[in-house]
Design an enzyme around this catalytic site. Structure first.
Site, short mmCIF file in Angstrom:
data_model
loop_
_atom_site.label_atom_id
_atom_site.label_comp_id
_atom_site.label_asym_id
_atom_site.label_seq_id
_atom_site.Cartn_x
_atom_site.Cartn_y
_atom_site.Cartn_z
N LYS A 1 0.77 -1.25 -0.14
CA LYS A 1 -0.07 0.06 -0.04
C LYS A 1 0.94 1.23 -0.11
CE LYS A 1 -3.79 1.90 2.66
NZ LYS A 1 -4.86 2.08 3.99
N SER B 1 -9.84 -0.27 7.39
CA SER B 1 -9.31 0.13 6.13
C SER B 1 -8.54 -1.43 5.36
CB SER B 1 -8.17 1.13 5.84
OG SER B 1 -8.95 2.38 5.64
N SER C 1 -9.73 2.15 2.95
CA SER C 1 -8.97 2.92 2.14
C SER C 1 -7.93 1.87 1.45
CB SER C 1 -7.96 3.88 2.95
OG SER C 1 -7.20 3.07 4.04
N1 GLN Z 1 -13.04 4.63 6.34
C1 GLN Z 1 -12.33 4.83 7.76
C2 GLN Z 1 -11.95 6.38 7.32
O1 GLN Z 1 -12.14 6.74 6.46
C3 GLN Z 1 -11.30 3.97 7.94
C4 GLN Z 1 -9.87 4.32 7.33
C5 GLN Z 1 -8.70 3.54 7.65
O2 GLN Z 1 -8.95 2.51 8.40
N2 GLN Z 1 -7.66 4.12 7.34
O3 GLN Z 1 -11.49 6.96 8.14
#
Ligand code: GLN
Length: 490
Positions: free
Chosen positions: A78, A177, A153
């Site tokens: 990532k 994410s 994400s």
């Molecule tokens: N969807 C969550 C956010 O937008 C989680 C993001 C993540 O785990 N990096 O913050």
């Protein structure tokens, strides 16, 4: 051996036994990336040195050296993790020219165990999002249905893994994410206990919540990857001293006599019908395997999303202050810096360098931390977070693991939720509490919707009890209705 679907140990054993070279394996996956990624947009940058890196592994093997348990296994990483001499953007314009001079600990440990890094995977900007639509590098498509999001994400990791453009990937999870995109793309995604995996070299979003973990095809491959990336690192003060178990060797799908908790507050409705059905089937499956289902209460989970969005945005507003265009990263174009006011310099650089979602979060977080509001928002959120954690600790006295849906529905359409940030945030309703309490959590592919989309089940265990979590996931994996189904793009 069909390389595309080979497990980590199959690849590593074949490479070590010289049945196939690491270079041949890397070439195979490089071709898959070249022919399929135009449909998915999962990669931001390819590693031009991948084949040369693979050759080095081959030459070490021919000299009789031990190259590690993941010898020649091609991985995608990532964009949130620093990779030495390989561009690392965090999905943002503000880091569009950033080439780290060092590897994140996760990456250096993978390399030490023989992994070949194939390239960097797309993500929501600074890992803020649930659909990969906030990336500066364009949205990623779900390989099961390219009109749908892969989740976020870590959407690039999930899509690349589901389509088998690499053998394994790494994601990061601050509020879901790893798990939510794993569920949307039908792969296994593990968020380790907070402190299990070093955060050194991972671009900080919310430091008290961030963890990196594997996004791979099987529970066994996840366990193996965990063994490689976990363990104490003096470069991360929050990294745990606890020894790292050999999870892959102790993996067992035997859940007989185990107590599986179901959080009663989660069963309030509002879930899509395929998700409810999948969850019910997972409980029936575990019961038929001899597990006992027990109802538990974690009433503070009701506040998980609001606490998460206070804590995460506050930490992000502080962490992202470093992107000022002075030392590295994107800098707005000024014909001459003579006479330019510093605030104007920052304002223009940050105004152009960050996208809308990141700006929204910086503003929200700065507001939470500002004098006069700090106690009411940030301190309060910390207090409720503590209560939530205590409730989990109590709950785990009554059960060995907790199962729940990962998210409220299977993958939604690209564009469906972009205009409604609150609806997007509600995607995190089942995942954020795990991060807030520092618990390990994972998504294992289980059901399939009527429209043919995969649906994962979330398994959570007590702090540092990853083995129990992995074992419950292995049990579900062995009986999953989605088993054998493949995405369209593969
Ligand atoms: N969807 C969550 C956010 O937008 C989680 C993001 C993540 O785990 N990096 O913050």
């Amino acid at each position: 051996m069909d390389l595309t679907f080979a497990s980590f140990s199959e690849i590593a054993e074949a490479v070590k036994g010289k049945k196939v070279s690491a270079k041949e394996v890397a070439t195979h996956f490089q071709k898959r990336i070249q022919s399929l990624d135009s449909k998915l947009n999962s990669f931001v940058t390819l590693n031009d040195n991948a084949l040369a890196d693979a050759e080095k592994i081959d030459s070490r093997i021919s000299k009789g050296e031990d190259v590690g348990v993941l010898a020649g296994v091609p991985f995608g990483i990532k964009e949130m993790l620093c990779t030495k001499n390989l561009k690392t953007t965090a999905g943002s314009k503000i880091l569009s020219n950033f080439v780290p001079p060092y590897d994140a600990t996760v990456v250096s440990r993978l390399k030490k165990s023989g992994v070949v890094v194939m390239g960097k995977l797309n993500q929501d900007e600074f890992a803020m999002g649930s659909s990969n639509e906030s990336s500066f590098y364009g949205s990623v498509k779900n390989p099961w249905d390219t009109s749908r999001v892969p989740g976020g994400s870590s959407g690039g990791s999930a899509a690349a893994q589901a389509a088998r453009l690499v053998a394994g990937t790494i994601g990061t999870d601050t509020g879901g994410s790893i798990r939510q995109p794993a569920s949307f793309c039908g792969i296994v995604g593990v968020k380790p206990t907070y402190g299990r995996v070093s955060r050194y070299g991972i671009i900080a979003f919310a430091s008290s919540l961030d963890q990196a973990g594997p996004m791979v095809s099987t529970v066994k491959d996840a366990a193996l990857t965990m063994e490689v990336i976990s363990g104490h690192d003096p470069m991360d003060a929050t990294s745990s001293q606890k020894s790292v178990p050999t999870w892959s060797k102790n993996l067992s799908a035997d859940v007989k006599g185990m107590k599986i908790g179901v959080i009663k507050e989660y069963m309030k409705g509002g879930l899509d019908k395929d998700t409810v059905k999948t969850f019910q089937t997972s409980l029936d499956t575990l019961k038929s395997m001899g597990a006992e289902i027990v109802e538990i209460s974690v009433s503070m989970t009701e506040f998980a999303v609001p606490i998460y969005y206070l804590v995460a945005t506050s930490e992000a507003s502080s962490n992202l202050a470093r992107y000022d265009g002075i030392r590295y990263g994107y800098r707005a174009d000024f014909p001459s810096l003579a006479g330019v006011d510093l605030e104007d310099f920052y304002g223009k650089t940050r105004g152009e360098g960050f996208g809308a979602e990141v700006k929204r979060r910086i503003m929200l977080g700065t507001y939470c931390l500002s004098s006069g509001y700090y106690d009411a928002y940030y301190t309060k959120a910390g207090q409720v977070r503590r209560l939530l954690t205590d409730q989990y600790i109590q709950a785990f006295k009554q059960c060995d693991a907790i199962v729940s849906p990962v998210t409220t529905s299977p993958a939604f359409k690209i564009g469906e939720l972009v205009a409604d940030p609150l609806a997007m945030y509600l995607n995190d309703i089942f995942t954020t509490s795990t991060n807030l309490a520092g618990l390990p959590g994972m998504s294992v592919p289980f059901g399939i919707s009527e429209a043919g989309l995969p649906i994962g089940i979330q398994v959570t265990a007590s702090h540092f009890e990853e083995q129990r979590m992995l074992n419950v996931a292995a049990a579900l994996e062995s009986a999953a209705p989605v088993k054998g189904r493949k995405p369209h793009v593969i």
